[in-house]
Write a protein that holds these residues in place. Structure first.
Motif, mmCIF file in Angstrom:
data_model
loop_
_atom_site.group_PDB
_atom_site.id
_atom_site.type_symbol
_atom_site.label_atom_id
_atom_site.label_comp_id
_atom_site.label_asym_id
_atom_site.label_seq_id
_atom_site.Cartn_x
_atom_site.Cartn_y
_atom_site.Cartn_z
ATOM 1 N N ILE A 59 0.827 -1.213 0.000
ATOM 2 C CA ILE A 59 0.000 0.000 0.000
ATOM 3 C C ILE A 59 0.862 1.265 0.000
ATOM 4 C CG2 ILE A 59 -1.622 1.318 1.436
ATOM 5 C CD1 ILE A 59 -2.873 -1.471 2.170
ATOM 6 N N HIS A 68 10.365 6.674 2.932
ATOM 7 C CA HIS A 68 10.964 5.925 4.045
ATOM 8 C C HIS A 68 10.758 4.422 3.861
ATOM 9 C CE1 HIS A 68 9.926 3.530 7.655
ATOM 10 N NE2 HIS A 68 11.150 3.906 8.015
ATOM 11 N N SER A 124 13.132 -3.161 3.340
ATOM 12 C CA SER A 124 12.967 -3.470 1.912
ATOM 13 C C SER A 124 13.721 -2.488 1.017
ATOM 14 C CB SER A 124 11.479 -3.476 1.562
ATOM 15 O OG SER A 124 10.792 -4.371 2.378
ATOM 16 N N ASN A 136 14.540 2.376 11.322
ATOM 17 C CA ASN A 136 13.721 1.456 12.113
ATOM 18 C C ASN A 136 12.865 2.290 13.061
ATOM 19 O OD1 ASN A 136 12.582 -0.398 13.795
ATOM 20 N ND2 ASN A 136 14.503 -1.312 14.486
ATOM 21 N N THR A 145 -5.110 3.767 8.927
ATOM 22 C CA THR A 145 -5.600 3.008 10.065
ATOM 23 C C THR A 145 -6.511 1.878 9.568
ATOM 24 O OG1 THR A 145 -6.737 3.219 12.202
ATOM 25 C CG2 THR A 145 -7.355 4.795 10.516
ATOM 26 N N TYR A 198 -2.204 -4.602 18.031
ATOM 27 C CA TYR A 198 -2.446 -3.852 16.785
ATOM 28 C C TYR A 198 -3.759 -3.076 16.871
ATOM 29 C CZ TYR A 198 -3.960 -3.308 11.885
ATOM 30 O OH TYR A 198 -4.435 -2.812 10.696
ATOM 31 N N LEU A 249 -5.544 -5.646 0.638
ATOM 32 C CA LEU A 249 -4.512 -6.553 0.127
ATOM 33 C C LEU A 249 -4.428 -7.699 1.107
ATOM 34 C CD1 LEU A 249 -1.362 -4.393 -0.784
ATOM 35 C CD2 LEU A 249 -3.028 -5.419 -2.328
ATOM 36 N N PRO A 261 0.810 -10.083 4.455
ATOM 37 C CA PRO A 261 2.020 -10.599 3.808
ATOM 38 C C PRO A 261 2.134 -12.123 3.824
ATOM 39 C CG PRO A 261 2.551 -8.719 5.180
ATOM 40 C CD PRO A 261 1.101 -9.021 5.417
HETATM 41 N N1 LIG Z 1 -3.273 -4.521 3.870
HETATM 42 C C1 LIG Z 1 -4.496 -4.227 4.306
HETATM 43 O O1 LIG Z 1 -5.491 -4.737 3.757
HETATM 44 C C2 LIG Z 1 -4.671 -3.241 5.454
HETATM 45 C C3 LIG Z 1 -5.866 -3.291 6.209
HETATM 46 C C4 LIG Z 1 -6.042 -2.386 7.255
HETATM 47 C C5 LIG Z 1 -5.053 -1.441 7.537
HETATM 48 N N2 LIG Z 1 -3.909 -1.415 6.794
HETATM 49 C C6 LIG Z 1 -2.888 -0.382 7.130
HETATM 50 O O2 LIG Z 1 -2.431 0.246 5.931
HETATM 51 C C7 LIG Z 1 -1.022 0.509 6.036
HETATM 52 C C8 LIG Z 1 -0.283 -0.175 4.886
HETATM 53 O O3 LIG Z 1 -0.653 -1.564 4.870
HETATM 54 P P1 LIG Z 1 0.300 -2.694 4.252
HETATM 55 O O4 LIG Z 1 -0.470 -3.948 4.333
HETATM 56 O O5 LIG Z 1 0.889 -2.205 2.987
HETATM 57 O O6 LIG Z 1 1.433 -2.691 5.409
HETATM 58 P P2 LIG Z 1 2.646 -3.734 5.613
HETATM 59 O O7 LIG Z 1 3.049 -4.305 4.307
HETATM 60 O O8 LIG Z 1 2.262 -4.692 6.702
HETATM 61 O O9 LIG Z 1 3.773 -2.776 6.209
HETATM 62 C C9 LIG Z 1 4.102 -1.533 5.617
HETATM 63 C C10 LIG Z 1 5.533 -1.215 5.853
HETATM 64 O O10 LIG Z 1 5.788 -0.968 7.235
HETATM 65 C C11 LIG Z 1 7.188 -0.969 7.353
HETATM 66 N N3 LIG Z 1 7.627 -1.313 8.719
HETATM 67 C C12 LIG Z 1 7.340 -2.450 9.432
HETATM 68 N N4 LIG Z 1 8.047 -2.437 10.592
HETATM 69 C C13 LIG Z 1 8.765 -1.283 10.599
HETATM 70 C C14 LIG Z 1 9.700 -0.702 11.513
HETATM 71 N N5 LIG Z 1 10.052 -1.307 12.663
HETATM 72 N N6 LIG Z 1 10.259 0.496 11.197
HETATM 73 C C15 LIG Z 1 9.932 1.108 10.026
HETATM 74 N N7 LIG Z 1 9.084 0.605 9.129
HETATM 75 C C16 LIG Z 1 8.496 -0.570 9.408
HETATM 76 C C17 LIG Z 1 7.727 -2.022 6.375
HETATM 77 O O11 LIG Z 1 8.800 -1.417 5.632
HETATM 78 P P3 LIG Z 1 9.967 -2.358 4.935
HETATM 79 O O12 LIG Z 1 9.222 -3.297 4.030
HETATM 80 O O13 LIG Z 1 10.832 -1.367 4.242
HETATM 81 O O14 LIG Z 1 10.672 -3.068 6.058
HETATM 82 C C18 LIG Z 1 6.512 -2.332 5.507
HETATM 83 O O15 LIG Z 1 6.785 -2.358 4.131
HETATM 84 C C19 LIG Z 1 -0.587 0.008 7.400
HETATM 85 O O16 LIG Z 1 -0.620 1.092 8.318
HETATM 86 C C20 LIG Z 1 -1.657 -1.015 7.766
HETATM 87 O O17 LIG Z 1 -1.826 -1.199 9.144
HETATM 88 C C21 LIG Z 1 -3.683 -2.309 5.772
#
Ligand SMILES: NC(=O)c1ccc[n+]([C@@H]2O[C@H](COP(=O)([O-])OP(=O)(O)OC[C@H]3O[C@@H](n4cnc5c(N)ncnc54)[C@H](OP(=O)(O)O)[C@@H]3O)[C@@H](O)[C@H]2O)c1
Length: 245
Positions: free
Chosen positions: A17, A35, A39, A63, A141, A155, A188, A191
């Motif tokens: 995302i 940022h 990755s 981090n 969120t 979470y 999505l 992971p």
């Molecule tokens: N996917 C969904 O359907 C969904 C649903 C509800 C809410 N959300 C929210 O939408 C946002 C994006 O979702 P997503 O699924 O794309 O998220 P994600 O893939 O789980 O994580 C997003 C990024 O967070 C970074 N991250 C994790 N730990 C970290 C740390 N200690 N320090 C710095 N960066 C860190 C990682 O960066 P690196 O890869 O560079 O390590 C990762 O690529 C998130 O806030 C998530 O909670 C997503």
């Protein structure tokens, strides 16, 4: 807010995302501070895709669960870009725990990345923003804070606090800075799951499909461009909140 020529900082912008948000902003003409944490390769690929849209991109690795992580990311004093006017807090961890099995370490990490970092970055962003410029913060969120996941205990609570922070910060920082959130549902697969998993989950929604990244990018641009929206939590969940628990 006209986005062309502005600078945006996106946390967790390397993939999934966050990548879609980076590319939407680049497509709208924003320069980017992208940022990432682990990755590096994906971040470089996303940066190259954004640059191909004609904007400048600076990569920053941090981090955000480190004590100094947010402060070091917020320090853009030596960055050769216009002042940051858009902050998107997307980096997060989706920790799996419950009230009975959660550990203080997992709880702390989740809160550091999902809540403390957005708060500290917003604070630093607001302090650094020149008084004659407007700004906008978007927090990513989860609509399920209204119907929390017992198996993602830390979470859910951290994202619930992020909702409250969004509204509090919108009041604290008005009128110069607008603060909004986008609350996602099934967009999505997590992971560790595949698309089939998400499709089955989403087939029970009123809209009977997952959201995907384009609707998130569209919402981001809408919230940024609409100067009369602040303190809102925009739900993108295919109507899930209309269903009985
Ligand atoms: N996917 C969904 O359907 C969904 C649903 C509800 C809410 N959300 C929210 O939408 C946002 C994006 O979702 P997503 O699924 O794309 O998220 P994600 O893939 O789980 O994580 C997003 C990024 O967070 C970074 N991250 C994790 N730990 C970290 C740390 N200690 N320090 C710095 N960066 C860190 C990682 O960066 P690196 O890869 O560079 O390590 C990762 O690529 C998130 O806030 C998530 O909670 C997503």
């Amino acid at each position: 807010m006209e986005l062309k020529g502005k600078t945006a900082l996106v946390t967790g912008g390397s993939q999934r995302i966050g990548r879609a948000l980076v590319l939407a902003l680049a497509g709208a003409g924003c320069n980017l501070i992208l940022h990432y944490y682990r990755s590096a390769e994906a971040a470089q690929e996303t940066a190259a895709e954004a640059e191909a849209l004609g904007v400048r991109v600076l990569l920053k690795q941090t981090n955000l669960s480190d004590g100094e992580g947010a402060a070091s990311l917020a320090d853009v004093s030596n960055v050769d870009l216009p002042p940051v006017q858009v902050l998107v807090n997307s980096a997060a961890v989706f920790s799996k725990d419950s009230l009975l099995d959660m550990t203080v370490d997992e709880w702390s990490k989740t809160f550091r990345v999902n809540l403390r970092a957005p708060v500290l970055l917003t604070q630093a962003f607001a302090k650094a923003l020149p008084s004659d410029l407007g700004g906008a913060v978007i927090n990513m969120t989860d609509w399920r804070t209204a119907r929390p996941y017992p198996d993602h205990f830390s979470y859910s609570i951290a994202k619930g606090a992020l909702d409250t922070f969004t509204k509090t910060a919108a009041l604290s920082l008005a009128p110069q800075i607008r603060v909004n959130a986008i609350a996602l549902g099934a967009m999505l697969p997590p992971p560790d799951q595949d698309q089939a998993y998400l499709d089955v989950l989403a087939s029970t929604l009123p809209l009977q499909r997952p959201g995907g990244v384009q609707v998130i990018a569209d919402s981001l641009l809408y919230v940024l461009r609409n100067d009369f929206v602040t303190g809102e939590i925009i739900r993108l969940n295919g109507g899930a909140h209309l269903q009985h628990p």
